[in-house]
Enzyme design. Structure first.
Site, PDB file in Angstrom:
ATOM      1  N   LYS A 114      -6.513  -2.916  15.138  1.00  0.00           N
ATOM      2  CA  LYS A 114      -5.304  -2.111  14.969  1.00  0.00           C
ATOM      3  C   LYS A 114      -4.953  -1.363  16.257  1.00  0.00           C
ATOM      4  O   LYS A 114      -3.780  -1.301  16.656  1.00  0.00           O
ATOM      5  CB  LYS A 114      -5.489  -1.120  13.810  1.00  0.00           C
ATOM      6  CG  LYS A 114      -5.539  -1.791  12.440  1.00  0.00           C
ATOM      7  CD  LYS A 114      -6.009  -0.851  11.349  1.00  0.00           C
ATOM      8  CE  LYS A 114      -6.123  -1.587  10.021  1.00  0.00           C
ATOM      9  NZ  LYS A 114      -6.669  -0.746   8.936  1.00  0.00           N
ATOM     10  N   GLN A 158      -9.293   4.681   7.431  1.00  0.00           N
ATOM     11  CA  GLN A 158      -9.867   3.347   7.238  1.00  0.00           C
ATOM     12  C   GLN A 158     -10.789   3.360   6.023  1.00  0.00           C
ATOM     13  O   GLN A 158     -11.702   4.176   5.925  1.00  0.00           O
ATOM     14  CB  GLN A 158     -10.640   2.922   8.497  1.00  0.00           C
ATOM     15  CG  GLN A 158     -11.205   1.520   8.420  1.00  0.00           C
ATOM     16  CD  GLN A 158     -10.119   0.453   8.311  1.00  0.00           C
ATOM     17  OE1 GLN A 158      -9.108   0.528   8.994  1.00  0.00           O
ATOM     18  NE2 GLN A 158     -10.341  -0.528   7.445  1.00  0.00           N
ATOM     19  N   ASP A 181       0.027   3.432   5.407  1.00  0.00           N
ATOM     20  CA  ASP A 181      -0.760   2.488   4.604  1.00  0.00           C
ATOM     21  C   ASP A 181      -0.157   2.304   3.212  1.00  0.00           C
ATOM     22  O   ASP A 181      -0.521   1.383   2.490  1.00  0.00           O
ATOM     23  CB  ASP A 181      -2.208   2.966   4.485  1.00  0.00           C
ATOM     24  CG  ASP A 181      -3.167   2.133   5.323  1.00  0.00           C
ATOM     25  OD1 ASP A 181      -2.781   1.021   5.732  1.00  0.00           O
ATOM     26  OD2 ASP A 181      -4.300   2.580   5.568  1.00  0.00           O
TER      27      ASP A 181
END
Length: 352
Positions: A114, A158, A181
């Site tokens: 990422k 994460q 997200d």
């Protein structure tokens, strides 16, 4: 009065009401139905010990491989152009902050990819790494800092987090307009409700639908089966396909005869995280298959000592499915591309 109402609403939004199972029962003692959280049993898939032989079909189906890597590269090229335009017009670029807890190898790899993608597209990235034994308070302190930083437009934590941490509480701390997200309950809720538009859709489901549309797959009225029901992929995938007017069924670890249910589908999205769970016999001839799974399997012939396989037995699906995404090179690159898109969109909103 309006100011008072706004303050009350803000206070209510900040408070997180967390009830034990016993407290929930006390609130609804009239009913016999149990609290929903008590139904959330672990998804323990049991693969076949002796996989069935693939079904032979009359006239082998030509299978198109959907190249997610090429499509993602096309999207990223457009993102680069938009980022440079923003820098030229307003003198700033989108910013993404990533919070990584612990040293789990898979998570470190995902985060590294990422950050690299941000660098390649001109998006600013900031990484906050915390030890495995950190407290919720330490993570929340980092999130509050990113929430208040005007140069950061997207914040992600994460997953998975270590067991001692309250994942829901931590994810809820990400400011809604920075939830790139798409995991915030309000984003999920707006995805579920007709007539509502979430600020962000979860990256993997969003990428899957983009792949289907670009591959020319009709969604409206089609029978779709989503295998898996995680909050990250399965659930938002089902909701998103419904918004595109597909008729959606969910297969999970407690489903009876999952093979029969899946074989009725025009579109199969496999997101169980079980290598080679979906055999060729599970697929209707001509079905479109999106394989979200990425599972390392030991293979001494590979340099790393393992190879990546999906939830779908790729070799068996070829010749049965009309189209399929490979693993790797299918959904994975699209997930990162959608994260970049969401971060760019978040930055654009602050410019409006």
């Amino acid at each position: 009065m309006l100011l008072i109402a706004r303050k009350a609403l803000a206070l209510a939004h900040k408070k997180t009401i967390r009830l034990t199972t016993r407290e929930v029962h006390c609130l609804s003692s009239i009913l016999v139905s149990p609290p929903l959280v008590s139904l959330d049993l672990p998804e323990n898939w049991v693969p076949y010990s002796h996989p069935p032989s693939p079904v032979a079909f009359e006239g082998e189906q030509k299978t198109v491989v959907i190249d997610g890597k090429a499509i993602a590269e096309d999207i990223r090229a457009k993102i680069v152009s938009e980022v440079w335009k923003m820098k030229s017009d307003v003198g700033r670029v989108p910013g993404l902050a990533v919070v990584l807890v612990g040293e789990q190898r898979d998570s470190q790899t995902y985060v590294r990819n990422k950050i690299k993608a941000c660098e390649e597209t001109g998006i600013k990235s900031v990484l906050a790494e915390l030890p495995e034994d950190c407290t919720e308070g330490e993570i929340i302190s980092v999130l509050k800092k990113f929430n208040e930083d005007a140069s950061i437009h997207g914040v992600l934590v994460q997953l998975p987090l270590p067991q001692h941490l309250d994942e829901a509480k931590i994810l809820n701390m990400v400011r809604l307009e920075k939830d790139v997200d798409g995991f915030h309950p309000l984003n999920m809720g707006n995805l579920a409700m007709r007539g509502r538009e979430p600020l962000f859709v979860s990256c993997t489901p969003k990428g899957c639908v983009e792949l289907l549309i670009r591959a020319g797959v009709e969604l409206a009225g089609k029978n779709a089966v989503v295998i898996g029901r995680s909050n990250i992929v399965g659930l938002p995938m089902s909701l998103l396909l419904q918004r595109y007017d597909a008729t959606v069924s969910t297969v999970h670890a407690f489903s009876k005869d999952p093979e029969h249910i899946t074989r009725e589908a025009d579109i199969v999205v496999a997101a169980a995280g079980v290598p080679n769970l979906v055999r060729g016999s599970w697929l209707k001839p001509g079905a479109v298959v999106i394989d979200v799974g990425t599972c390392p399997v030991e293979d001494s012939s590979c340099e790393q000592g393992y190879r990546l396989v999906g939830d779908v037995c790729y070799e068996e699906a070829l010749g049965v499915a009309s189209a399929i995404t490979p693993v790797p090179g299918g959904v994975g690159p699209m997930t990162i591309a959608m994260l970049l898109c969401n971060t760019l969109d978040a930055a654009k909103r602050t410019s409006l």
